[in-house]
Design an enzyme around this catalytic site. Structure first.
Site, PDB file in Angstrom:
ATOM      1  N   CYS A 113       0.815  -1.339  -0.306  1.00 51.86           N
ATOM      2  CA  CYS A 113      -0.009  -0.358   0.285  1.00 51.86           C
ATOM      3  C   CYS A 113       1.283   1.050   0.225  1.00 51.86           C
ATOM      4  CB  CYS A 113      -0.626  -0.295   1.236  1.00 51.86           C
ATOM      5  SG  CYS A 113      -1.770  -1.567   0.821  1.00 51.86           S
ATOM      6  N   HIS A 255      -3.850   6.619   1.901  1.00 53.83           N
ATOM      7  CA  HIS A 255      -3.695   5.282   1.277  1.00 53.83           C
ATOM      8  C   HIS A 255      -5.381   5.072   2.081  1.00 53.83           C
ATOM      9  CE1 HIS A 255      -4.304   1.489   0.569  1.00 53.83           C
ATOM     10  NE2 HIS A 255      -3.860   1.156   2.064  1.00 53.83           N
ATOM     11  N   ASN A 285     -10.280  -0.302   0.275  1.00 55.11           N
ATOM     12  CA  ASN A 285      -8.193  -0.829   0.208  1.00 55.11           C
ATOM     13  C   ASN A 285      -8.318  -1.123  -1.115  1.00 55.11           C
ATOM     14  OD1 ASN A 285      -5.496  -0.875   0.293  1.00 55.11           O
ATOM     15  ND2 ASN A 285      -5.989  -1.667   2.834  1.00 55.11           N
TER      16      ASN A 285
END
Ligand code: UT7
Length: 330
Positions: A113, A255, A285
């Site tokens: 990420c 993020h 996500n």
């Protein structure tokens, strides 16, 4: 030294939407739990046969190129930040071929990420030292392919997507990448991983083993605590190196892991939650894709405007985390 700036942004997501109610039919969970604990309402999932991260990454790249009418042949370098390639040797070369960027060097960058932030910083070095003029940076992941769909702790979180930016050389006075701050803590790698495990012997005499990659495994609580303490510290350190403070930030683009993380980071920096860019309710996500996906949407909605200071931070497996601060120029 050359300056570097982001000239264009594009993004792509699969068509299939899966909302929290639908996930509740697969595992014991509820829309209420997912929405209040994470802020996620639905996610996009790539389902087509033989469709991979390459299709999404290429689409996002072509959209970014089209916005500035740039011929793919002008791209010098492609950096594909992904942790879900369709080939362990890398997927960037397939993107290069698919979009017709035949003069570009292409490689993958694996940093989960944090991948997009690391890729932006890497591209900036190549531009600022004069090596390349036009770099395509893509953050793309299809973690749905690595999820254990019976694990309610992880399967509710992730979605698939891709975002791309074209980074270009410019004069030093127009430099837009003001500073960066990057970190890794490898001792904590086990908090979030897709492990390779050898599970059978293929030759007893030579002791040759073969295995396979497992599913995503995450210690959610620990990763949460890590994110809300380390990300504000990284942003603060980065601001100090360029003589700015949290008050100077117009937009906080983190993020997109969990709405509660975004708010906790903003609170710790005394930044108004109105300055948070968030679209995770629609996409979940999306790992390396989450930042460019949210950036593209914020630009489409005319949120980010010229001269705005945008603090961008990625965090996740590794553990890795880092910040890049951008003064928006386009
Ligand atoms: O992208 C890389 C970075 N990743 C992250 O930043 C993720 C960071 N972690 C998080 O965002 C949060 O820790 C989660 C969203 C993953 C979990 O939220 P939480 O508030 O930390 O929940 P928890 O793990 O402490 O679980 C609380 C309770 C547990 O039940 P008990 O033990 O209190 O009875 C879990 O079993 O919630 C239960 N639970 C669920 N219940 C319904 C866990 N997952 C679910 C679920 N639905 N999907």
């Amino acid at each position: 030294m050359q300056g570097a700036h982001i000239a264009s942004v594009g993004s792509a997501v699969p068509d299939l939407r899966i909302n929290n109610e639908e996930i509740s039919q697969i595992v014991e969970t509820s829309d209420e739990w997912i929405a209040t604990r994470t802020g996620i309402k639905e996610r996009r999932i790539l389902t087509g046969k033989n469709e991979s991260v390459v299709e999404l990454a290429s689409l996002a790249a072509l959209k970014a190129l089209n916005k500035i009418c740039m011929d793919p042949i002008e791209v010098d370098l492609i950096i594909l930040a992904t942790s879900s390639p369709n080939d362990l040797f890398g997927s960037a070369s397939q993107v290069q071929a698919k979009i017709g960027a035949i003069k570009a060097v292409a490689f993958d960058l694996t940093a989960a990420c944090s991948g997009f932030v690391l890729a932006i910083v890497t591209a900036t070095q190549f531009i600022q030292n004069g090596s390349y003029k036009n770099i395509l940076v893509i953050g793309a992941d299809v973690l749905s392919k690595w999820i254990d769909w019976s694990d309610r702790k992880t399967c509710i979180l992730f979605g698939d997507g891709a975002g791309a930016v074209i980074m270009q050389a410019c004069s030093q006075k127009d430099n837009s990448i003001l500073g960066f701050q990057l970190n890794t803590d490898g001792k904590q790698f086990g908090q979030l991983s897709i492990k390779y495990a050898e599970d059978h012997c293929v030759n007893n005499t030579l002791k040759l083993f073969k295995g396979r990659f497992q599913h995503i495994a995450m210690n959610g609580k620990e990763v949460y605590k890590f994110a809300i303490s380390k990300v504000p510290a990284s942003i603060t350190k980065c601001l100090e190196t360029i003589n700015l403070s949290a008050k100077d930030i117009n937009w906080l683009l983190l993020h997109q892991a969990n709405k509660r993380i975004l708010e906790a980071v903003a609170n710790r920096l005394s930044i108004s939650t109105e300055k948070i860019i968030a679209n995770l309710s629609k996409y979940g996500n999306t790992s390396a894709a989450s930042i460019p996906l949210a950036l593209d949407e914020a630009l489409e909605n005319n949120k980010i405007v010229k001269e705005d200071i945008v603090a961008i931070s990625g965090f996740g497996a590794g553990l890795t985390w880092g910040t890049v601060i951008i003064k928006w120029k386009c």
